[in-house]
Design a protein around this motif. Structure first.
Motif, PDB file in Angstrom:
ATOM      1  N   ALA A 166      -5.568 -14.978   6.530  1.00 60.11           N
ATOM      2  CA  ALA A 166      -5.999 -14.839   5.900  1.00 60.11           C
ATOM      3  C   ALA A 166      -6.132 -13.697   4.576  1.00 60.11           C
ATOM      4  CB  ALA A 166      -7.407 -13.717   7.225  1.00 60.11           C
ATOM      5  N   VAL A 167      -7.677 -13.319   3.746  1.00 60.42           N
ATOM      6  CA  VAL A 167      -7.456 -12.502   3.155  1.00 60.42           C
ATOM      7  C   VAL A 167      -8.505 -11.714   3.206  1.00 60.42           C
ATOM      8  CG1 VAL A 167      -7.248 -11.350  -0.051  1.00 60.42           C
ATOM      9  CG2 VAL A 167      -6.408 -13.980   1.294  1.00 60.42           C
ATOM     10  N   GLY A 180       1.378  -1.068  -3.860  1.00 60.83           N
ATOM     11  CA  GLY A 180      -0.043  -0.420  -4.036  1.00 60.83           C
ATOM     12  C   GLY A 180      -1.168  -1.337  -4.767  1.00 60.83           C
ATOM     13  N   THR A 181      -1.928  -1.586  -5.448  1.00 60.22           N
ATOM     14  CA  THR A 181      -2.321  -2.102  -6.495  1.00 60.22           C
ATOM     15  C   THR A 181      -3.107  -1.132  -7.332  1.00 60.22           C
ATOM     16  OG1 THR A 181      -4.092  -3.681  -6.241  1.00 60.22           O
ATOM     17  CG2 THR A 181      -3.310  -3.392  -4.564  1.00 60.22           C
ATOM     18  N   THR A 182      -3.813  -2.013  -8.213  1.00 64.09           N
ATOM     19  CA  THR A 182      -4.507  -1.477  -9.120  1.00 64.09           C
ATOM     20  C   THR A 182      -5.105  -2.451  -9.567  1.00 64.09           C
ATOM     21  OG1 THR A 182      -3.846  -0.898 -11.050  1.00 64.09           O
ATOM     22  CG2 THR A 182      -3.498   0.615  -9.655  1.00 64.09           C
ATOM     23  N   PRO A 183      -6.636  -1.910  -9.980  1.00 65.55           N
ATOM     24  CA  PRO A 183      -8.270  -3.663 -10.164  1.00 65.55           C
ATOM     25  C   PRO A 183      -7.027  -3.911 -11.675  1.00 65.55           C
ATOM     26  CG  PRO A 183      -9.083  -1.292  -9.627  1.00 65.55           C
ATOM     27  CD  PRO A 183      -7.769  -1.240  -9.708  1.00 65.55           C
ATOM     28  N   PRO A 184      -7.137  -5.076 -12.216  1.00 61.89           N
ATOM     29  CA  PRO A 184      -6.848  -5.902 -13.273  1.00 61.89           C
ATOM     30  C   PRO A 184      -7.254  -5.256 -14.511  1.00 61.89           C
ATOM     31  CG  PRO A 184      -7.756  -7.254 -11.873  1.00 61.89           C
ATOM     32  CD  PRO A 184      -7.881  -6.449 -11.484  1.00 61.89           C
ATOM     33  N   VAL A 244      -2.130 -11.389   4.594  1.00 64.10           N
ATOM     34  CA  VAL A 244      -1.798 -11.628   2.985  1.00 64.10           C
ATOM     35  C   VAL A 244      -3.425 -10.265   2.722  1.00 64.10           C
ATOM     36  CG1 VAL A 244      -2.679 -12.322   1.204  1.00 64.10           C
ATOM     37  CG2 VAL A 244      -1.761 -13.997   2.661  1.00 64.10           C
ATOM     38  N   VAL A 245      -2.192  -9.114   2.800  1.00 62.28           N
ATOM     39  CA  VAL A 245      -3.800  -8.209   2.087  1.00 62.28           C
ATOM     40  C   VAL A 245      -2.798  -7.042   0.924  1.00 62.28           C
ATOM     41  CG1 VAL A 245      -3.356  -7.336   4.143  1.00 62.28           C
ATOM     42  CG2 VAL A 245      -2.011  -5.737   3.323  1.00 62.28           C
ATOM     43  N   PRO A 246      -3.612  -6.547   0.103  1.00 62.21           N
ATOM     44  CA  PRO A 246      -3.697  -6.063  -1.016  1.00 62.21           C
ATOM     45  C   PRO A 246      -2.861  -4.440  -0.582  1.00 62.21           C
ATOM     46  CG  PRO A 246      -6.388  -6.401  -1.157  1.00 62.21           C
ATOM     47  CD  PRO A 246      -5.789  -7.154   0.247  1.00 62.21           C
ATOM     48  N   PHE A 254       0.576  -5.497  -6.216  1.00 67.70           N
ATOM     49  CA  PHE A 254      -0.323  -6.165  -6.255  1.00 67.70           C
ATOM     50  C   PHE A 254      -0.316  -6.867  -4.356  1.00 67.70           C
ATOM     51  CE2 PHE A 254      -0.442 -11.368  -5.946  1.00 67.70           C
ATOM     52  CZ  PHE A 254      -1.653 -11.582  -6.547  1.00 67.70           C
ATOM     53  N   LEU A 255      -0.162  -7.152  -3.981  1.00 66.62           N
ATOM     54  CA  LEU A 255      -0.345  -7.437  -2.667  1.00 66.62           C
ATOM     55  C   LEU A 255       0.795  -7.741  -1.572  1.00 66.62           C
ATOM     56  CD1 LEU A 255       1.026 -10.604  -1.658  1.00 66.62           C
ATOM     57  CD2 LEU A 255      -1.276 -10.854  -3.001  1.00 66.62           C
TER      58      LEU A 255
END
Length: 241
Positions: free
Chosen positions: A6-7, A18-22, A175-177, A219-220
């Motif tokens: 699952a996402v 880490g991730t940041t909004p595109p 799957v995780v951010p 990203f993830l």
């Protein structure tokens, strides 16, 4: 909370960061002439194409984002233009009009991957006529007004590991951010046997199980299902399975 194939934010389903909004800015551009593409090869775990692209620049895997549920249309358009694309999918069962139906959905909502050069992909990302919903997924750096951005590139090694993991539709993959959850991570290892042979990533423990996590910076993180310790060995760049 246990996740199985699952996402984060999605319903339950049958590298290394880490991730940041595109964010993107769009400008119109013209499409280049490209060679005749080969047909896309479809599978229950993704779509990948072979390609011929006339360029001397190195080809790299870029993360692309298609808004408003236009992933399928976007990657099919690029495939027709000779760009190699990869779209990891999974089959899920949902109730539709009172009937249980088997549907194919993206493992990574609104996301797919394309192997090309940045300059070639820009002609498509900035094509507001044919691909108005296509964007680069950007990596950001710096602070305040000094922030810069560049399209996110996934190293070949991580793409190969991601494909292996996504190739097992029924596995207890996670799957995780990167900004939502961090695994307990250890040394870099390579999987030498089993369903995930060839995966390279960090030893991770999740839900009390030993796994291998591919962490794609900004990203993830995607992790395998349980991997026996005997199938792991420390990784060095010259290792081969």
């Amino acid at each position: 909370m246990e996740l199985k194939s699952a996402v984060i934010g999605d319903a339950q389903r049958d590298p290394e960061g880490g991730t940041t909004p595109p964010r993107t800015g769009l400008t119109p551009d013209a499409l280049p002439e490209v060679s005749t593409p080969t047909e896309a090869e479809n599978s229950q775990t993704g779509v990948s194409t072979n390609y011929i692209q006339p360029t001397k620049e190195p080809l790299r895997w870029y993360v692309l984002r298609a808004t408003y549920g236009r992933v399928k249309a976007s990657y099919e358009y690029l495939a027709q233009k000779g760009i190699e694309v990869y779209h990891p999918t999974i089959f899920v069962y949902r109730m539709v009009n009172g009937k249980r139906k088997r549907l194919e959905e993206s493992r990574l909502p609104n996301i797919f991957f394309a192997q090309s050069t940045e300059e070639i992909l820009k002609t498509y990302v900035f094509d507001n006529v044919n691909l108005p919903h296509l964007r680069f997924y950007y990596r950001y750096a710096g602070l305040g007004n000094e922030r810069t951005k560049e399209p996110l590139i996934v190293p070949d090694r991580q793409m190969e590991s991601l494909k292996i993991i996504c190739g097992h539709k029924e596995a207890d993959n996670v799957v995780v951010p990167n900004d939502k959850h961090q695994f307990e991570k250890g040394e870099t290892v390579i999987v030498t046997d089993g369903d995930f042979k060839g995966v390279i990533g960090k030893v991770a423990r999740y839900c009390k199980q030993l796994r291998v996590a591919v962490i794609i910076d900004d990203f993830l993180t995607i992790a395998t299902a349980y991997v026996p310790r005997g199938y792991l060995k420390p990784y060095t760049p010259n290792d081969k399975t």
